[in-house]
Design a protein around this motif. Structure first.
Motif, PDB file in Angstrom:
ATOM      1  N   ARG A 143       0.833  -1.198   0.000  1.00  0.00           N
ATOM      2  CA  ARG A 143       0.000   0.000   0.000  1.00  0.00           C
ATOM      3  C   ARG A 143       0.869   1.251   0.000  1.00  0.00           C
ATOM      4  NH1 ARG A 143      -3.105   2.239   5.240  1.00  0.00           N
ATOM      5  NH2 ARG A 143      -3.960   4.149   4.342  1.00  0.00           N
ATOM      6  N   GLN A 144       1.874   1.295   0.847  1.00  0.00           N
ATOM      7  CA  GLN A 144       2.749   2.453   0.895  1.00  0.00           C
ATOM      8  C   GLN A 144       3.529   2.599  -0.402  1.00  0.00           C
ATOM      9  OE1 GLN A 144       5.139   2.604   4.504  1.00  0.00           O
ATOM     10  NE2 GLN A 144       3.462   1.702   5.685  1.00  0.00           N
ATOM     11  N   ARG A 145       4.009   1.490  -0.926  1.00  0.00           N
ATOM     12  CA  ARG A 145       4.799   1.533  -2.164  1.00  0.00           C
ATOM     13  C   ARG A 145       3.959   2.067  -3.320  1.00  0.00           C
ATOM     14  NH1 ARG A 145       6.648  -3.145  -1.633  1.00  0.00           N
ATOM     15  NH2 ARG A 145       5.203  -4.269  -2.984  1.00  0.00           N
ATOM     16  N   ALA A 146       2.720   1.634  -3.425  1.00  0.00           N
ATOM     17  CA  ALA A 146       1.848   2.117  -4.494  1.00  0.00           C
ATOM     18  C   ALA A 146       1.627   3.619  -4.376  1.00  0.00           C
ATOM     19  CB  ALA A 146       0.518   1.369  -4.455  1.00  0.00           C
ATOM     20  N   ALA A 147       1.450   4.114  -3.141  1.00  0.00           N
ATOM     21  CA  ALA A 147       1.278   5.553  -2.941  1.00  0.00           C
ATOM     22  C   ALA A 147       2.539   6.319  -3.338  1.00  0.00           C
ATOM     23  CB  ALA A 147       0.924   5.828  -1.482  1.00  0.00           C
ATOM     24  N   GLN A 148       3.677   5.722  -3.086  1.00  0.00           N
ATOM     25  CA  GLN A 148       4.951   6.361  -3.441  1.00  0.00           C
ATOM     26  C   GLN A 148       5.139   6.416  -4.951  1.00  0.00           C
ATOM     27  OE1 GLN A 148       7.510   3.894  -1.035  1.00  0.00           O
ATOM     28  NE2 GLN A 148       6.697   4.781   0.856  1.00  0.00           N
ATOM     29  N   VAL A 149       4.715   5.380  -5.653  1.00  0.00           N
ATOM     30  CA  VAL A 149       4.763   5.397  -7.118  1.00  0.00           C
ATOM     31  C   VAL A 149       3.909   6.543  -7.653  1.00  0.00           C
ATOM     32  CG1 VAL A 149       4.045   4.136  -9.194  1.00  0.00           C
ATOM     33  CG2 VAL A 149       5.350   2.965  -7.405  1.00  0.00           C
ATOM     34  N   GLU A 150       2.716   6.711  -7.084  1.00  0.00           N
ATOM     35  CA  GLU A 150       1.846   7.796  -7.534  1.00  0.00           C
ATOM     36  C   GLU A 150       2.506   9.153  -7.316  1.00  0.00           C
ATOM     37  OE1 GLU A 150      -0.938   7.658  -9.290  1.00  0.00           O
ATOM     38  OE2 GLU A 150      -0.686   5.482  -9.293  1.00  0.00           O
ATOM     39  N   ARG A 151       3.182   9.309  -6.185  1.00  0.00           N
ATOM     40  CA  ARG A 151       3.833  10.587  -5.915  1.00  0.00           C
ATOM     41  C   ARG A 151       4.980  10.846  -6.881  1.00  0.00           C
ATOM     42  NH1 ARG A 151       3.519  15.584  -5.474  1.00  0.00           N
ATOM     43  NH2 ARG A 151       4.987  16.641  -4.103  1.00  0.00           N
ATOM     44  N   LEU A 152       5.726   9.819  -7.248  1.00  0.00           N
ATOM     45  CA  LEU A 152       6.796   9.991  -8.232  1.00  0.00           C
ATOM     46  C   LEU A 152       6.226  10.456  -9.569  1.00  0.00           C
ATOM     47  CD1 LEU A 152       9.018   6.875  -7.460  1.00  0.00           C
ATOM     48  CD2 LEU A 152       9.557   9.264  -6.943  1.00  0.00           C
ATOM     49  N   ARG A 153       5.075   9.933  -9.937  1.00  0.00           N
ATOM     50  CA  ARG A 153       4.421  10.377 -11.168  1.00  0.00           C
ATOM     51  C   ARG A 153       3.995  11.840 -11.047  1.00  0.00           C
ATOM     52  NH1 ARG A 153       2.174   7.036 -14.879  1.00  0.00           N
ATOM     53  NH2 ARG A 153       0.170   8.134 -14.825  1.00  0.00           N
ATOM     54  N   GLU A 154       3.450  12.203  -9.902  1.00  0.00           N
ATOM     55  CA  GLU A 154       3.032  13.590  -9.692  1.00  0.00           C
ATOM     56  C   GLU A 154       4.231  14.545  -9.743  1.00  0.00           C
ATOM     57  OE1 GLU A 154       1.170  13.426  -5.921  1.00  0.00           O
ATOM     58  OE2 GLU A 154      -0.648  12.427  -6.643  1.00  0.00           O
ATOM     59  N   LEU A 155       5.346  14.144  -9.163  1.00  0.00           N
ATOM     60  CA  LEU A 155       6.539  14.987  -9.174  1.00  0.00           C
ATOM     61  C   LEU A 155       7.068  15.181 -10.592  1.00  0.00           C
ATOM     62  CD1 LEU A 155       8.383  13.592  -6.032  1.00  0.00           C
ATOM     63  CD2 LEU A 155       7.410  15.894  -6.294  1.00  0.00           C
ATOM     64  N   CYS A 191      13.415   0.026  -6.234  1.00  0.00           N
ATOM     65  CA  CYS A 191      11.968   0.245  -6.202  1.00  0.00           C
ATOM     66  C   CYS A 191      11.216  -0.835  -5.434  1.00  0.00           C
ATOM     67  CB  CYS A 191      11.421   0.350  -7.621  1.00  0.00           C
ATOM     68  SG  CYS A 191      12.024   1.810  -8.507  1.00  0.00           S
ATOM     69  N   ASN A 192      11.894  -1.927  -5.092  1.00  0.00           N
ATOM     70  CA  ASN A 192      11.280  -3.013  -4.322  1.00  0.00           C
ATOM     71  C   ASN A 192      10.030  -3.584  -4.983  1.00  0.00           C
ATOM     72  OD1 ASN A 192      12.927  -3.656  -2.052  1.00  0.00           O
ATOM     73  ND2 ASN A 192      12.434  -1.661  -1.169  1.00  0.00           N
ATOM     74  N   PHE A 193       9.995  -3.535  -6.309  1.00  0.00           N
ATOM     75  CA  PHE A 193       8.960  -4.265  -7.040  1.00  0.00           C
ATOM     76  C   PHE A 193       9.591  -4.957  -8.246  1.00  0.00           C
ATOM     77  CE2 PHE A 193       8.094   0.283  -8.457  1.00  0.00           C
ATOM     78  CZ  PHE A 193       8.691   0.188  -9.713  1.00  0.00           C
ATOM     79  N   LEU A 194       8.913  -6.001  -8.737  1.00  0.00           N
ATOM     80  CA  LEU A 194       9.428  -6.809  -9.836  1.00  0.00           C
ATOM     81  C   LEU A 194       8.994  -6.239 -11.187  1.00  0.00           C
ATOM     82  CD1 LEU A 194       8.708 -10.346  -8.326  1.00  0.00           C
ATOM     83  CD2 LEU A 194      10.891  -9.115  -8.345  1.00  0.00           C
ATOM     84  N   PRO A 195       9.671  -6.634 -12.266  1.00  0.00           N
ATOM     85  CA  PRO A 195       9.332  -6.093 -13.588  1.00  0.00           C
ATOM     86  C   PRO A 195       7.906  -6.386 -14.047  1.00  0.00           C
ATOM     87  CG  PRO A 195      11.523  -7.069 -13.626  1.00  0.00           C
ATOM     88  CD  PRO A 195      10.918  -7.430 -12.304  1.00  0.00           C
ATOM     89  N   ASP A 196       7.313  -7.464 -13.548  1.00  0.00           N
ATOM     90  CA  ASP A 196       5.950  -7.798 -13.977  1.00  0.00           C
ATOM     91  C   ASP A 196       4.896  -7.320 -12.981  1.00  0.00           C
ATOM     92  OD1 ASP A 196       6.484  -9.535 -11.910  1.00  0.00           O
ATOM     93  OD2 ASP A 196       5.877 -11.367 -12.983  1.00  0.00           O
ATOM     94  N   SER A 197       5.271  -6.444 -12.061  1.00  0.00           N
ATOM     95  CA  SER A 197       4.355  -5.982 -11.022  1.00  0.00           C
ATOM     96  C   SER A 197       3.440  -4.873 -11.526  1.00  0.00           C
ATOM     97  CB  SER A 197       5.148  -5.480  -9.811  1.00  0.00           C
ATOM     98  OG  SER A 197       5.857  -4.306 -10.156  1.00  0.00           O
ATOM     99  N   THR A 198       2.338  -4.679 -10.808  1.00  0.00           N
ATOM    100  CA  THR A 198       1.440  -3.573 -11.137  1.00  0.00           C
ATOM    101  C   THR A 198       2.110  -2.227 -10.849  1.00  0.00           C
ATOM    102  OG1 THR A 198       0.436  -3.764  -8.934  1.00  0.00           O
ATOM    103  CG2 THR A 198      -0.636  -4.938 -10.745  1.00  0.00           C
TER     104      THR A 198
END
Length: 282
Positions: A143-155, A191-198
């Motif tokens: 959940r936290q990681r997904a929110a962080q991805v969104e913030r990187l997009r916003e930045l 990024c602590n996620f895999l290449p096939d991750s959402t």
């Protein structure tokens, strides 16, 4: 232009010893880099294995003369002795602006986590200003990681709009003076996620505003159709079947795609559990 990203894990090699001099020598042998992005730089954490609690932010700056050193401490505790943890960036090119962004940290009961951040710098390269950002996303909390991805997009959108906007502000206006924030961008980190991750797919997703160049995966540009080279677990003795795997990436805005010349994972490096990743732009 050559950019390296590496989760140095406080310089603790696969032999269990933290040796920053050895780590820097390994990086220099890998490439004569122009920009270096680091994650898991530490200060004061004497309880971490293989590490004496020394101020690695200061030590790394001493070991890399000729580079501008930027720290991006995300865990900065007023303890005795002081404790800090986070990211660093080194640039051979002049740094026009540095920004330190705190990433979302939604509360979750019973979930281990820490404050995460993104360290951003606009560097004045021979090909023009370039925005370089390095980050380390949450490990334990999807959940936290997904929110962080969104913030990187916003930045990313925010920076591009800054680059397109005419703002007043002269040098005499002090902190209101206009400082360049480049539109063209490179994003690096663990990024602590895999290449096939959402999460990976979301980071690369197009923006509602079609004029915003989306992020692209530099590996896919340099090695089309090939699976990502692993960046973790190459040199450990873990019997886990899912090792080795990839969680360290370099992304770039789509307008930089024609400039990609090389993307390489240093598979032989043993300076931490992670492998350094190199991007070369023409």
């Amino acid at each position: 232009m050559k950019i390296i990203t590496w989760n140095m894990q406080r310089g603790r090699g696969t032999d269990g010893v933290a040796d920053l001099g050895r780590a820097v020598a390994m990086l220099r042998a890998f490439s004569d880099f122009d920009v270096l992005c680091l994650q898991e730089v530490a200060c004061g954490y004497t309880d971490l294995d293989g590490y004496d609690g020394s101020d690695q932010f200061a030590e790394m700056a001493t070991l890399l003369p000729g580079y501008t050193a930027l720290n991006g401490k995300t865990d900065d505790a007023n303890a005795h002795p002081p404790r800090a943890f986070g990211n660093m960036m080194f640039s051979r090119y002049p740094v026009l602006q540095a920004c330190r962004h705190s990433l979302p940290w939604p509360a979750e009961d019973g979930v281990m986590s820490m404050q995460r951040g993104a360290l951003e710098a606009t560097v004045d390269t021979p090909s023009g200003p370039l925005r370089v950002c390095t980050t380390h996303l949450e490990y334990f909390s999807p959940r936290q990681r997904a929110a962080q991805v969104e913030r990187l997009r916003e930045l990313h959108v925010e920076a591009i709009m800054h680059a397109r906007t005419s703002r007043p502000g002269l040098f005499k206006h002090g902190p209101f003076a206009v400082v360049p924030r480049a539109a063209a961008a490179v994003l690096t980190g663990d990024c602590n996620f895999l290449p096939d991750s959402t999460d990976h797919a979301r980071l690369l997703a197009p923006f509602d505003d079609a004029s915003i160049p989306p992020y692209l995966d530099a590996w896919a540009l340099a090695h089309p159709g090939q699976a990502h080279a692993p960046t973790v677990g190459l040199h450990d003795a873990s019997p886990e079947p899912d090792r080795p795997f990839t969680i360290d990436y370099i992304y770039l805005s789509a307008d930089l795609a024609p400039r990609v010349r090389r993307l390489e994972v240093h598979g032989d490096a043993t300076g931490s559990a992670h492998q350094p990743v190199l991007l070369e732009l023409g």
